[in-house]
Motif scaffolding. Structure first.
Motif, PDB file in Angstrom:
ATOM      1  N   SER A  92     135.173  19.883 -25.397  1.00 46.67           N
ATOM      2  CA  SER A  92     136.031  20.875 -26.022  1.00 46.67           C
ATOM      3  C   SER A  92     135.209  21.729 -26.978  1.00 46.67           C
ATOM      4  CB  SER A  92     137.138  20.160 -26.795  1.00 46.67           C
ATOM      5  OG  SER A  92     137.910  21.084 -27.508  1.00 46.67           O
ATOM      6  N   MET A  93     135.525  23.012 -27.051  1.00 47.64           N
ATOM      7  CA  MET A  93     134.808  23.914 -27.950  1.00 47.64           C
ATOM      8  C   MET A  93     135.732  24.547 -28.994  1.00 47.64           C
ATOM      9  SD  MET A  93     132.128  25.619 -25.327  1.00 47.64           S
ATOM     10  CE  MET A  93     131.215  26.365 -26.648  1.00 47.64           C
ATOM     11  N   LEU A  94     137.021  24.475 -28.782  1.00 44.33           N
ATOM     12  CA  LEU A  94     138.037  24.919 -29.745  1.00 44.33           C
ATOM     13  C   LEU A  94     137.823  26.323 -30.298  1.00 44.33           C
ATOM     14  CD1 LEU A  94     138.542  21.529 -31.572  1.00 44.33           C
ATOM     15  CD2 LEU A  94     139.891  22.499 -29.715  1.00 44.33           C
ATOM     16  N   GLY A  95     137.589  27.272 -29.425  1.00 41.22           N
ATOM     17  CA  GLY A  95     137.514  28.671 -29.825  1.00 41.22           C
ATOM     18  C   GLY A  95     136.182  29.137 -30.372  1.00 41.22           C
ATOM     19  N   VAL A  96     135.117  28.360 -30.183  1.00 40.90           N
ATOM     20  CA  VAL A  96     133.789  28.768 -30.649  1.00 40.90           C
ATOM     21  C   VAL A  96     133.335  29.990 -29.848  1.00 40.90           C
ATOM     22  CG1 VAL A  96     131.360  28.056 -30.706  1.00 40.90           C
ATOM     23  CG2 VAL A  96     133.144  26.469 -31.424  1.00 40.90           C
ATOM     24  N   HIS A  97     132.758  30.965 -30.522  1.00 41.68           N
ATOM     25  CA  HIS A  97     132.258  32.171 -29.850  1.00 41.68           C
ATOM     26  C   HIS A  97     130.946  31.845 -29.135  1.00 41.68           C
ATOM     27  CE1 HIS A  97     132.172  36.557 -29.299  1.00 41.68           C
ATOM     28  NE2 HIS A  97     130.870  36.354 -29.226  1.00 41.68           N
ATOM     29  N   VAL A  98     130.922  32.092 -27.828  1.00 42.94           N
ATOM     30  CA  VAL A  98     129.723  31.844 -27.020  1.00 42.94           C
ATOM     31  C   VAL A  98     129.045  33.183 -26.760  1.00 42.94           C
ATOM     32  CG1 VAL A  98     128.821  30.967 -24.830  1.00 42.94           C
ATOM     33  CG2 VAL A  98     130.780  29.842 -25.920  1.00 42.94           C
ATOM     34  N   TYR A  99     127.806  33.328 -27.219  1.00 47.51           N
ATOM     35  CA  TYR A  99     127.047  34.548 -26.995  1.00 47.51           C
ATOM     36  C   TYR A  99     126.377  34.528 -25.625  1.00 47.51           C
ATOM     37  CZ  TYR A  99     127.655  34.855 -32.039  1.00 47.51           C
ATOM     38  OH  TYR A  99     128.200  34.886 -33.285  1.00 47.51           O
ATOM     39  N   ASN A 100     125.688  33.417 -25.323  1.00 49.38           N
ATOM     40  CA  ASN A 100     124.962  33.280 -24.059  1.00 49.38           C
ATOM     41  C   ASN A 100     125.103  31.860 -23.536  1.00 49.38           C
ATOM     42  OD1 ASN A 100     123.414  35.890 -23.850  1.00 49.38           O
ATOM     43  ND2 ASN A 100     122.671  35.184 -25.836  1.00 49.38           N
ATOM     44  N   LEU A 101     125.084  31.751 -22.226  1.00 48.71           N
ATOM     45  CA  LEU A 101     125.000  30.468 -21.539  1.00 48.71           C
ATOM     46  C   LEU A 101     123.680  30.472 -20.798  1.00 48.71           C
ATOM     47  CD1 LEU A 101     126.008  27.818 -20.180  1.00 48.71           C
ATOM     48  CD2 LEU A 101     127.163  29.289 -18.505  1.00 48.71           C
ATOM     49  N   VAL A 102     122.866  29.439 -21.000  1.00 44.04           N
ATOM     50  CA  VAL A 102     121.577  29.338 -20.327  1.00 44.04           C
ATOM     51  C   VAL A 102     121.618  28.119 -19.407  1.00 44.04           C
ATOM     52  CG1 VAL A 102     119.083  29.105 -20.612  1.00 44.04           C
ATOM     53  CG2 VAL A 102     120.416  30.367 -22.318  1.00 44.04           C
ATOM     54  N   LEU A 103     121.438  28.357 -18.115  1.00 50.95           N
ATOM     55  CA  LEU A 103     121.401  27.282 -17.130  1.00 50.95           C
ATOM     56  C   LEU A 103     119.972  27.117 -16.655  1.00 50.95           C
ATOM     57  CD1 LEU A 103     124.567  28.176 -15.018  1.00 50.95           C
ATOM     58  CD2 LEU A 103     124.364  26.508 -16.877  1.00 50.95           C
ATOM     59  N   ASN A 104     119.432  25.905 -16.813  1.00 45.89           N
ATOM     60  CA  ASN A 104     118.066  25.620 -16.393  1.00 45.89           C
ATOM     61  C   ASN A 104     117.978  25.505 -14.881  1.00 45.89           C
ATOM     62  OD1 ASN A 104     117.228  25.531 -19.017  1.00 45.89           O
ATOM     63  ND2 ASN A 104     116.963  23.324 -19.089  1.00 45.89           N
ATOM     64  N   GLU A 105     116.855  25.925 -14.351  1.00 43.32           N
ATOM     65  CA  GLU A 105     116.617  25.792 -12.914  1.00 43.32           C
ATOM     66  C   GLU A 105     116.391  24.331 -12.538  1.00 43.32           C
ATOM     67  OE1 GLU A 105     114.095  27.965  -9.386  1.00 43.32           O
ATOM     68  OE2 GLU A 105     113.409  28.162 -11.442  1.00 43.32           O
ATOM     69  N   THR A 106     115.768  23.570 -13.443  1.00 40.68           N
ATOM     70  CA  THR A 106     115.540  22.143 -13.231  1.00 40.68           C
ATOM     71  C   THR A 106     116.212  21.389 -14.372  1.00 40.68           C
ATOM     72  OG1 THR A 106     113.465  22.220 -14.467  1.00 40.68           O
ATOM     73  CG2 THR A 106     113.335  22.510 -12.072  1.00 40.68           C
ATOM     74  N   ARG A 107     116.354  20.086 -14.240  1.00 41.94           N
ATOM     75  CA  ARG A 107     116.996  19.270 -15.256  1.00 41.94           C
ATOM     76  C   ARG A 107     116.245  19.393 -16.588  1.00 41.94           C
ATOM     77  NH1 ARG A 107     120.091  13.945 -14.331  1.00 41.94           N
ATOM     78  NH2 ARG A 107     120.758  13.592 -16.464  1.00 41.94           N
ATOM     79  N   ALA A 108     116.976  19.590 -17.678  1.00 40.48           N
ATOM     80  CA  ALA A 108     116.371  19.765 -19.004  1.00 40.48           C
ATOM     81  C   ALA A 108     115.714  18.471 -19.467  1.00 40.48           C
ATOM     82  CB  ALA A 108     117.448  20.180 -19.999  1.00 40.48           C
ATOM     83  N   GLY A 109     114.615  18.603 -20.203  1.00 37.39           N
ATOM     84  CA  GLY A 109     113.856  17.465 -20.693  1.00 37.39           C
ATOM     85  C   GLY A 109     114.612  16.560 -21.642  1.00 37.39           C
TER      86      GLY A 109
END
Length: 112
Positions: A92-109
């Protein structure tokens, strides 16, 4: 869900395992590097839904109530700081403003 108070630039420089660099300050569209049938989903406060199928930086600019990662890892650049996520997370984010979503090409470290 883990929150970091660092900037996206500092995160990209210090996290050697990331395959993406920090997004430009004026990102307007996703830079696609790889796509899959699984999607990351943002449910927005205005009752709309954002579905993201490709890696890269996605400019969002809206308030979100829920996030579902499905088979993606990456981070959300938000008004409360960066939120790191791993495959399978939903929160849940409850109305937090999201500026950008970054999706990694590979699984994050940071994902175990």
């Amino acid at each position: 869900m883990k929150k970091l108070r660092t900037s996206l630039t500092a995160l990209a420089v210090t996290a050697a395992s990331l395959t993406l660099t920090a997004p430009p300050a004026t990102a307007h569209a996703a830079t696609e590097m790889g796509c899959q049938t699984s999607r990351a989903v943002l449910d927005f406060r205005d009752n709309t839904t954002g579905r993201y199928y490709c890696s890269g930086v996605h400019a969002v600019g809206k308030r979100a109530d829920y996030f579902t990662a499905n088979h993606w890892s990456g981070w959300l650049d938000t008004s409360t700081g960066d939120i790191l996520f791993c495959d399978g997370e939903r929160f849940s984010m409850l109305g937090v403003h999201v500026y950008n979503l970054v999706l990694n090409e590979t699984r994050a470290g940071w994902c175990l």
